[in-house]
Design a protein around this motif. Structure first.
Motif, PDB file in Angstrom:
ATOM      1  N   ALA A 108       0.949  -1.247  -0.189  1.00  0.00           N
ATOM      2  CA  ALA A 108       0.157   0.062  -0.197  1.00  0.00           C
ATOM      3  C   ALA A 108       0.844   1.357   0.138  1.00  0.00           C
ATOM      4  CB  ALA A 108      -0.918  -0.067   1.323  1.00  0.00           C
ATOM      5  N   HIS A 109       2.181   1.248   0.338  1.00  0.00           N
ATOM      6  CA  HIS A 109       2.988   2.287   0.414  1.00  0.00           C
ATOM      7  C   HIS A 109       4.461   1.891   0.033  1.00  0.00           C
ATOM      8  CE1 HIS A 109       0.036   4.083   3.043  1.00  0.00           C
ATOM      9  NE2 HIS A 109       0.190   3.037   3.832  1.00  0.00           N
ATOM     10  N   PRO A 110       4.478   1.831  -1.373  1.00  0.00           N
ATOM     11  CA  PRO A 110       5.964   1.221  -1.977  1.00  0.00           C
ATOM     12  C   PRO A 110       7.039   2.257  -1.759  1.00  0.00           C
ATOM     13  CG  PRO A 110       4.223   2.049  -3.494  1.00  0.00           C
ATOM     14  CD  PRO A 110       3.559   1.987  -2.385  1.00  0.00           C
ATOM     15  N   GLY A 111       8.147   1.710  -1.645  1.00  0.00           N
ATOM     16  CA  GLY A 111       9.254   2.521  -1.252  1.00  0.00           C
ATOM     17  C   GLY A 111       9.974   1.941  -0.385  1.00  0.00           C
ATOM     18  N   ARG A 112      10.983   2.841   0.064  1.00  0.00           N
ATOM     19  CA  ARG A 112      11.941   2.283   1.317  1.00  0.00           C
ATOM     20  C   ARG A 112      11.494   2.321   2.614  1.00  0.00           C
ATOM     21  NH1 ARG A 112      16.552  -0.302   1.240  1.00  0.00           N
ATOM     22  NH2 ARG A 112      17.970   0.271   2.971  1.00  0.00           N
ATOM     23  N   TRP A 113      11.601   1.169   3.191  1.00  0.00           N
ATOM     24  CA  TRP A 113      11.023   0.967   4.614  1.00  0.00           C
ATOM     25  C   TRP A 113      12.329   0.806   5.521  1.00  0.00           C
ATOM     26  CZ3 TRP A 113       6.230   0.709   6.475  1.00  0.00           C
ATOM     27  CH2 TRP A 113       5.156   0.782   5.576  1.00  0.00           C
ATOM     28  N   GLU A 114      11.751   1.403   6.751  1.00  0.00           N
ATOM     29  CA  GLU A 114      12.519   0.780   8.242  1.00  0.00           C
ATOM     30  C   GLU A 114      11.574   0.630   8.976  1.00  0.00           C
ATOM     31  OE1 GLU A 114      16.351   3.735   7.646  1.00  0.00           O
ATOM     32  OE2 GLU A 114      14.905   4.334   9.266  1.00  0.00           O
ATOM     33  N   ILE A 115      11.888  -0.662   9.700  1.00  0.00           N
ATOM     34  CA  ILE A 115      11.441  -1.280  10.892  1.00  0.00           C
ATOM     35  C   ILE A 115      12.156  -1.512  11.976  1.00  0.00           C
ATOM     36  CG2 ILE A 115       9.802  -3.140  11.495  1.00  0.00           C
ATOM     37  CD1 ILE A 115       9.230  -3.447   8.483  1.00  0.00           C
ATOM     38  N   ALA A 116      11.772  -1.401  13.267  1.00  0.00           N
ATOM     39  CA  ALA A 116      12.438  -1.488  14.562  1.00  0.00           C
ATOM     40  C   ALA A 116      11.689  -2.399  15.276  1.00  0.00           C
ATOM     41  CB  ALA A 116      12.686   0.011  15.232  1.00  0.00           C
ATOM     42  N   PHE A 117      12.764  -3.239  15.997  1.00  0.00           N
ATOM     43  CA  PHE A 117      12.212  -4.338  16.937  1.00  0.00           C
ATOM     44  C   PHE A 117      13.428  -4.333  18.150  1.00  0.00           C
ATOM     45  CE2 PHE A 117      14.398  -6.484  13.409  1.00  0.00           C
ATOM     46  CZ  PHE A 117      15.323  -7.344  14.014  1.00  0.00           C
ATOM     47  N   GLN A 118      12.697  -4.964  19.238  1.00  0.00           N
ATOM     48  CA  GLN A 118      13.808  -5.224  20.250  1.00  0.00           C
ATOM     49  C   GLN A 118      14.294  -6.641  19.978  1.00  0.00           C
ATOM     50  OE1 GLN A 118      10.231  -4.170  20.758  1.00  0.00           O
ATOM     51  NE2 GLN A 118      11.107  -2.155  20.290  1.00  0.00           N
ATOM     52  N   GLU A 119      15.378  -6.758  20.301  1.00  0.00           N
ATOM     53  CA  GLU A 119      16.228  -8.057  20.041  1.00  0.00           C
ATOM     54  C   GLU A 119      15.699  -8.949  21.020  1.00  0.00           C
ATOM     55  OE1 GLU A 119      18.119 -10.096  17.607  1.00  0.00           O
ATOM     56  OE2 GLU A 119      18.341  -7.846  17.131  1.00  0.00           O
ATOM     57  N   GLU A 120      15.395  -8.296  22.344  1.00  0.00           N
ATOM     58  CA  GLU A 120      14.994  -9.463  23.508  1.00  0.00           C
ATOM     59  C   GLU A 120      13.657 -10.238  23.240  1.00  0.00           C
ATOM     60  OE1 GLU A 120      14.610  -5.105  25.012  1.00  0.00           O
ATOM     61  OE2 GLU A 120      15.851  -6.120  23.758  1.00  0.00           O
TER      62      GLU A 120
END
Length: 164
Positions: A108-120
């Motif tokens: 729905a939103h093509p392009g460059r993406w960044e996604i954060a998450f917690q390693e734990e």
């Protein structure tokens, strides 16, 4: 499995998203020790932004007639979109629904993406690396970044890739 529907949330979806929001933050509290406010609520600034800021988009995920999750995207006015919040209720996890839902949001939103998450959060870490591999093959990156304004917390892991 019931039919999956992922759509941009509107004003009529506010009540459903407000009910799902504390479930999401409750899940995250396991990994960062976030406690509810004194009145038993959780912070709401991301929810409010997703519902009211034109540079954000809220998506509601349904399985049949049941709401099973949401995705909040920010930075729609930027070169890089950020998947700010993604949630699937526990009863729908590990069914493939989450991967299908996130693919729908990325499309729905093509392009460059960044996604954060917690390693734990081992489940999230596996999930987001799988998303990056399936969407971008070998053309994705991963880096650790400090949590802004919270030096006491472990750094977040960020994955970045193109979804076109």
């Amino acid at each position: 499995m019931a039919e999956l529907a992922v759509r941009r949330a509107g004003a009529d979806d506010r009540d459903v998203l407000e009910r799902l929001w504390p479930l999401f933050l409750h899940d995250l509290s396991e990994f960062r020790g976030v406690l509810p406010n004194p009145d038993g609520t959780y912070r709401r600034e991301w929810l409010e932004s997703a519902l009211g800021d034109a540079t954000w988009a809220a998506h509601l995920v349904r399985s049949g007639d049941r709401p099973v999750g949401f995705a909040f995207v920010r930075a729609l006015d930027s070169e890089v979109r950020v998947l700010n919040s993604f949630f699937v209720v526990r009863g729908a996890r590990r069914s493939g629904l989450g991967l299908r839902a996130v693919r729908s949001v990325l499309t729905a939103h093509p392009g460059r993406w960044e996604i954060a998450f917690q390693e734990e959060n081992a489940g999230a870490a596996r999930f987001w690396r799988r998303v990056a591999r399936e969407v971008a093959g070998d053309a994705w990156t991963e880096e650790r970044r400090p949590v802004p304004g919270k030096p006491e917390l472990p750094a977040n892991t960020w994955v970045a890739f193109d979804a076109r």
